[in-house]
Design a protein around this motif. Sequence first.
Motif, mmCIF file in Angstrom:
data_model
loop_
_atom_site.group_PDB
_atom_site.id
_atom_site.type_symbol
_atom_site.label_atom_id
_atom_site.label_comp_id
_atom_site.label_asym_id
_atom_site.label_seq_id
_atom_site.Cartn_x
_atom_site.Cartn_y
_atom_site.Cartn_z
ATOM 1 N N GLU A 246 0.830 -1.208 0.000
ATOM 2 C CA GLU A 246 0.000 0.000 0.000
ATOM 3 C C GLU A 246 0.864 1.258 0.000
ATOM 4 O OE1 GLU A 246 -3.806 1.998 2.387
ATOM 5 O OE2 GLU A 246 -2.983 0.070 3.039
ATOM 6 N N SER A 247 1.925 1.253 0.795
ATOM 7 C CA SER A 247 2.835 2.406 0.829
ATOM 8 C C SER A 247 3.528 2.587 -0.505
ATOM 9 C CB SER A 247 3.876 2.219 1.935
ATOM 10 O OG SER A 247 3.270 2.171 3.204
ATOM 11 N N LYS A 248 3.923 1.481 -1.131
ATOM 12 C CA LYS A 248 4.606 1.554 -2.427
ATOM 13 C C LYS A 248 3.671 2.119 -3.494
ATOM 14 C CE LYS A 248 8.040 -2.141 -1.807
ATOM 15 N NZ LYS A 248 7.866 -2.370 -0.383
ATOM 16 N N LYS A 250 1.221 4.222 -2.996
ATOM 17 C CA LYS A 250 1.140 5.664 -2.743
ATOM 18 C C LYS A 250 2.379 6.383 -3.247
ATOM 19 C CE LYS A 250 -1.780 5.287 1.403
ATOM 20 N NZ LYS A 250 -1.825 5.472 2.886
ATOM 21 N N GLU A 251 3.560 5.783 -3.019
ATOM 22 C CA GLU A 251 4.816 6.384 -3.456
ATOM 23 C C GLU A 251 4.891 6.498 -4.974
ATOM 24 O OE1 GLU A 251 7.863 3.966 -1.798
ATOM 25 O OE2 GLU A 251 7.412 4.517 0.279
ATOM 26 N N GLY A 253 2.506 7.217 -6.805
ATOM 27 C CA GLY A 253 1.634 8.308 -7.217
ATOM 28 C C GLY A 253 0.246 7.903 -7.648
ATOM 29 N N TYR A 254 -0.143 6.641 -7.389
ATOM 30 C CA TYR A 254 -1.479 6.207 -7.769
ATOM 31 C C TYR A 254 -2.499 6.641 -6.727
ATOM 32 C CZ TYR A 254 0.726 3.317 -11.322
ATOM 33 O OH TYR A 254 1.445 2.900 -12.405
ATOM 34 N N SER A 255 -3.628 7.121 -7.193
ATOM 35 C CA SER A 255 -4.704 7.524 -6.287
ATOM 36 C C SER A 255 -5.356 6.295 -5.661
ATOM 37 C CB SER A 255 -5.761 8.330 -7.055
ATOM 38 O OG SER A 255 -6.920 8.496 -6.275
ATOM 39 N N LEU A 256 -5.630 6.369 -4.376
ATOM 40 C CA LEU A 256 -6.300 5.260 -3.697
ATOM 41 C C LEU A 256 -7.816 5.430 -3.683
ATOM 42 C CD1 LEU A 256 -3.919 4.533 -0.671
ATOM 43 C CD2 LEU A 256 -3.940 3.536 -2.952
ATOM 44 N N ASP A 257 -8.315 6.417 -4.434
ATOM 45 C CA ASP A 257 -9.765 6.615 -4.502
ATOM 46 C C ASP A 257 -10.466 5.404 -5.102
ATOM 47 O OD1 ASP A 257 -9.432 9.113 -3.420
ATOM 48 O OD2 ASP A 257 -9.560 10.182 -5.341
#
Length: 378
Positions: A246-248, A250-251, A253-257
Motif C-alpha cells: 500500500e505504501s509503495k 502511494k509512493e 503516485g497512484y490515487s487510492l480513490d
Amino acid sequence: MKKIVFVVSTPYTAKAFLENHFEKLSQFYEIHLVANLNEKELSNYSHPKLASVQHIQIERKITIVNDVKALWKTTKYFKKNQFDLVICFTPKAGLIGITASWLAGIKNRIHFFTGQVWHTKKGLFKVFLKLLDKIVVAFSTKIIVDGKPQQDYLIANKIITQHNSITLGKGTISGIDVTKFSPKLDIRLQQREGLGYLEADFVFLFLGRLNKDKGILDLVKAFGKLQDKYNDVKLLLVGPDEEEIESKVKELGYSLDSIRFYGNTNEPETIFQVADVFCLPSHREAFGLSIIEGSACGLPIICSDTYGLNDSIVNEVTGIRHITHDSESIFKAMETLYSNEDKRTSFGKNGRIYVLENFSKEAITSLWVTYFQSILNK
C-alpha cells in the motif's frame, strides 16, 4: 489402525487445505498433525478427527539453529510414534519432516510440492534452494505435485522424475466446496453496498498475499492506465500486505480513490461475490487455487502465463492469460473484459463448469483416499 502424520510449517495450511482430508482419511487411518502452533494465525489449532496435534517450531525462513532443533525434535517424535506414513507440505516443513522421517526409519515418506521459491531467484541462492528441494526428493519415497504443469516444470529442472512423482487428478491440494463457492446475487448486492460500490461500478478483484511475486504492482500499474480511460472501474485488493505494498502504491503516485486495500478475510467465498473479474498476475505460482474459487463463483479470470497456472484456466474459454511481468498485457486483458459483456458471461459460465468437472473437494479427497490406500493397504 495404521497411522498417518501430516507435517506443516503453519497450522493455517491445515485449516485452509487439509481438513476435508482429515475427515475422510480418519475413517480408515489414525491421523496426526505436526505444526508450528506458535504461528499467529491459529495459535490453538485442533480438529475433531485428529488423534493428536504436536507443536514443533518449524519456521518458514532459514534459521540454522532453530532448524536443527526442529529436525532433532521431529526425528525424536517420529521414532517414538513410528508412523506408517509421513506427508509434508511447504519447503521448510518438507526439508525437516522428510529428513526426520528418513532418520526415524519411516517406510513411507511423501512430500507434496506446492510451488518453488527458487523460480524467481537468481545466482547462488537459487542453486542453493534447488539443492534443498533435491535433498527432499532424495529422502522421499514418493512426490505429489499439485498440478501437471508444475510437475513438468520440476522434471525439466531435474528436481523430480516422471517415475517418482504423481499429480492427483488435475491438481490442487484440496479442491474446493463448489456449493460454498458459487454465484450468490443477494450477497453480491449486500457486500457491494457495504463497501460503498455502486452496482454500475466495475470491480476487478485480487485475493491473496500482497507482495511483488504476486504481481500486485504490475496489476496496479495496468489498472492505473485503465482508470485514465474509464471512470467507473475499481480495484479491490484482498489479503495480508506482506511487503508494504500500500505504501509503495502511494509512493508511485497512484490515487487510492479507486484502489481499495481490504486486508485479510476469513470468508473468500463472500468477497468473490463483489467482483466482476478476478485477477491473479503472479510471477510464480504452483497452482491457482484462488482462480478456481473465482471461476466457481462465476467470475471471468485474468491471470499470468506462469507455468503453474496452466491447468487453473482454459485460455479464451474461462479467462485470459497475460504475459508475466507485463503490465501492458494485463491492461489489454482488463480492457477486453471490461468492454465485452458477452465474453465475461461466457467465461464465467464456462469457468464454473470447468471447476465442477475437475476440482470439487469430494473428487480430490476421493483421489487422496484411493492413493493412500494403494500405499498402506498392501
